[in-house]
Write an enzyme that holds these catalytic residues in place. Structure first.
Site: not given
Ligand code: HEM
Length: 456
Positions: A213, A263, A278, A324
């Site tokens: 909500d 970067e 950026e 990512h």
């Molecule tokens: C989102 C960093 C590892 C899956 C994010 C975000 C960042 C980030 C900065 C954006 C924040 C957000 O949308 O919540 C990282 C870093 C990692 C890592 C630095 C490793 C050191 C992983 C791994 C997975 C993963 C291993 C899965 C295999 C996701 C998912 C989202 C996400 C599902 C949300 C995407 C969305 O719904 O928009 N991550 N992540 N991340 N990450 Fe990672």
């Protein structure tokens, strides 16, 4: 009637009309699965039991004296919002396949877990997800881990105290194989960040009406059915009312210096000037450091971190397909892959992760993410996301590249980046950016129902 795991309507957990089965589910579910528990400070203990009766008795004591239910946690959150009453610390437990065997469940019984990935354990999945060979993992993870105990709180002192009590209570026959300490990091706006300096943990599948909500839902619906994270606990007294969740744990080391060099080089190579620089990092992550989605804005926009967006109007000229957050949630499909991320950063920083210090002043190791996520299917969620999306350079469009943050495996194709946000002109093809996140070990666990643990 069993709890309806497919219902798309978010759960109004404190509604007077909640049915008895769902109430029983919440009274027997561990916290931190349906809703993130505060875990600014964390201790993660890895244990091996070695004696069936003593292992069982230890877990039973832990569940009856130190663990609260999901419902208790939700009530604490409600009371804190209303009267600022602080909640109690989080204690969670996950048991590996080897752990269930060591607690006296036969191989035949363990087959009642529907997830083949859980039944394999992480070591046997190395080739499938392109993880480093087990010999290169940290020693703790090379060993046979039976259980993980997660202790979290907003303050450090309660975590230290509980951790000591739990270690002191371990039976003689058990071994503490290792420990990780997690500690949250925040930017100046107060948002949680990871070590590359980007806001993290914003986009999550939400299961509870009070959380849903609060979210704008014009473009993206964050409400997910319970079935994305819950499965019946096969060993609980009543699996129709007692649920658990598969927990993936991975220690992911981040080479921050190398990421910051990438970067910088990417910004130089594209000729990005001033504030537009950026955008280089944002093209790797899919969000700017402050969390602004790159598909919505060419510059960081400030303000609350937006999550009500899709990539539908973006052919890759704003946010690359490999970014990512685009790789791990394409948003127009794949909702069944969404898992509840509950990780925490580890390692001490002497620099400020969000400032503009040069790469040389950044750590090249010893810091990273204790990646943790709850799934109803490790095969269809965590592993699918890692293998079929992040590690796949042809996912969504041919030759868009690996996920530059978490992609693993040979990066042997060339990729291009948009030179100007939203315009078709792209850079000349170049090598993919190097891998800066290294898996140091991990395991697959099942976070069982409290009913199971209390009855051991
Ligand atoms: C989102 C960093 C590892 C899956 C994010 C975000 C960042 C980030 C900065 C954006 C924040 C957000 O949308 O919540 C990282 C870093 C990692 C890592 C630095 C490793 C050191 C992983 C791994 C997975 C993963 C291993 C899965 C295999 C996701 C998912 C989202 C996400 C599902 C949300 C995407 C969305 O719904 O928009 N991550 N992540 N991340 N990450 Fe990672």
């Amino acid at each position: 009637m069993p709890v309806d795991l497919d219902n798309e309507r978010p759960l109004a957990w404190d509604s007077a009309s909640l049915d008895a089965d769902t109430k029983a589910m919440l009274d027997n579910l561990q916290p931190n699965i349906l809703r993130a528990h505060v875990r600014e400070h964390m201790s993660v203990l890895f244990v091996r039991f070695n004696d069936v009766a003593e292992g069982r008795a230890f877990l039973r004591r832990l569940a009856t004296t130190k663990m609260k239910s999901a419902r208790h946690h939700l009530e604490e959150v409600r009371d804190f919002a209303a009267c600022r009453w602080p909640g109690t610390p989080y204690v969670g437990v996950g048991i590996s396949k080897a752990g269930y065997r060591d607690l006296g469940h036969s191989a035949e019984e363990v087959r009642r877990f529907g997830d083949p990935v859980f039944r394999d354990g992480m070591k046997r999945r190395v080739a499938i997800v392109n993880d480093p060979p087990v010999e290169e993992w940290e020693r703790t993870y090379q060993r046979e881990i039976h259980a993980v105990i997660l202790i979290g709180d907003a303050e450090r002192a309660p975590v230290d105290r509980l951790r000591q009590e739990i270690i002191d209570d371990l039976p003689e026959s058990a071994r503490l194989l290792g420990e990780e300490r997690g500690q949250g990091m925040r930017n100046l706006a107060g948002d949680g960040i990871e070590h590359f300096g980007y806001v993290d943990g914003r986009s999550q599948p939400l299961f509870l009406a009070d959380e849903v909500d609060k979210e704008p839902r014009k473009h993206w619906d964050p409400a997910f059915p319970l079935g994305n994270v819950l499965v019946p606990d096969p060993f609980a007294p009543d699996p129709t009312r007692h649920h658990g969740s598969y927990l993936v744990f991975r220690k992911l080391e981040q080479n921050v210096r190398a990421f910051k060099e990438i970067e910088r080089d990417l910004a130089d190579g594209l000729g990005l000037q001033g504030a537009d620089r950026e955008r280089a990092g944002a093209m790797l992550v899919g969000r700017f450091k402050d969390g602004t989605p790159l598909t919505l804005k060419p510059r960081p926009a400030g303000g609350p971190v937006v999550n009500d967006f899709t990539f539908d109007a973006d052919d890759g000229s704003k946010c690359p397909f490999s970014g990512h957050v685009r790789k791990t949630n394409p948003r127009s499909f794949g909702r069944e892959v969404g898992m509840a991320r509950r990780g925490q950063t580890y390692g001490e920083r002497t620099d400020d992760p969000w400032d503009d210090s040069p790469p040389e002043e950044r750590p090249s190791g010893e810091v990273g993410l204790l990646f943790m996520a709850f799934n109803s299917s490790l095969l269809g969620q965590f592993e699918f996301m890692q293998q079929t999306w992040a590690n796949n350079p042809d996912f969504e469009m041919p030759a868009t590249g690996h996920d530059p943050v978490i992609g693993q495996g040979e990066r042997d194709i060339e990729v291009s980046f948009p030179k100007v946000w939203g315009k078709p002109e792209t850079s000349v093809p170049q090598s993919q950016v190097a891998q800066t996140v290294t898996m140091k070990g991990g395991e697959y666990f099942f976070a069982p129902s409290l009913a199971y643990l209390r009855n051991l």
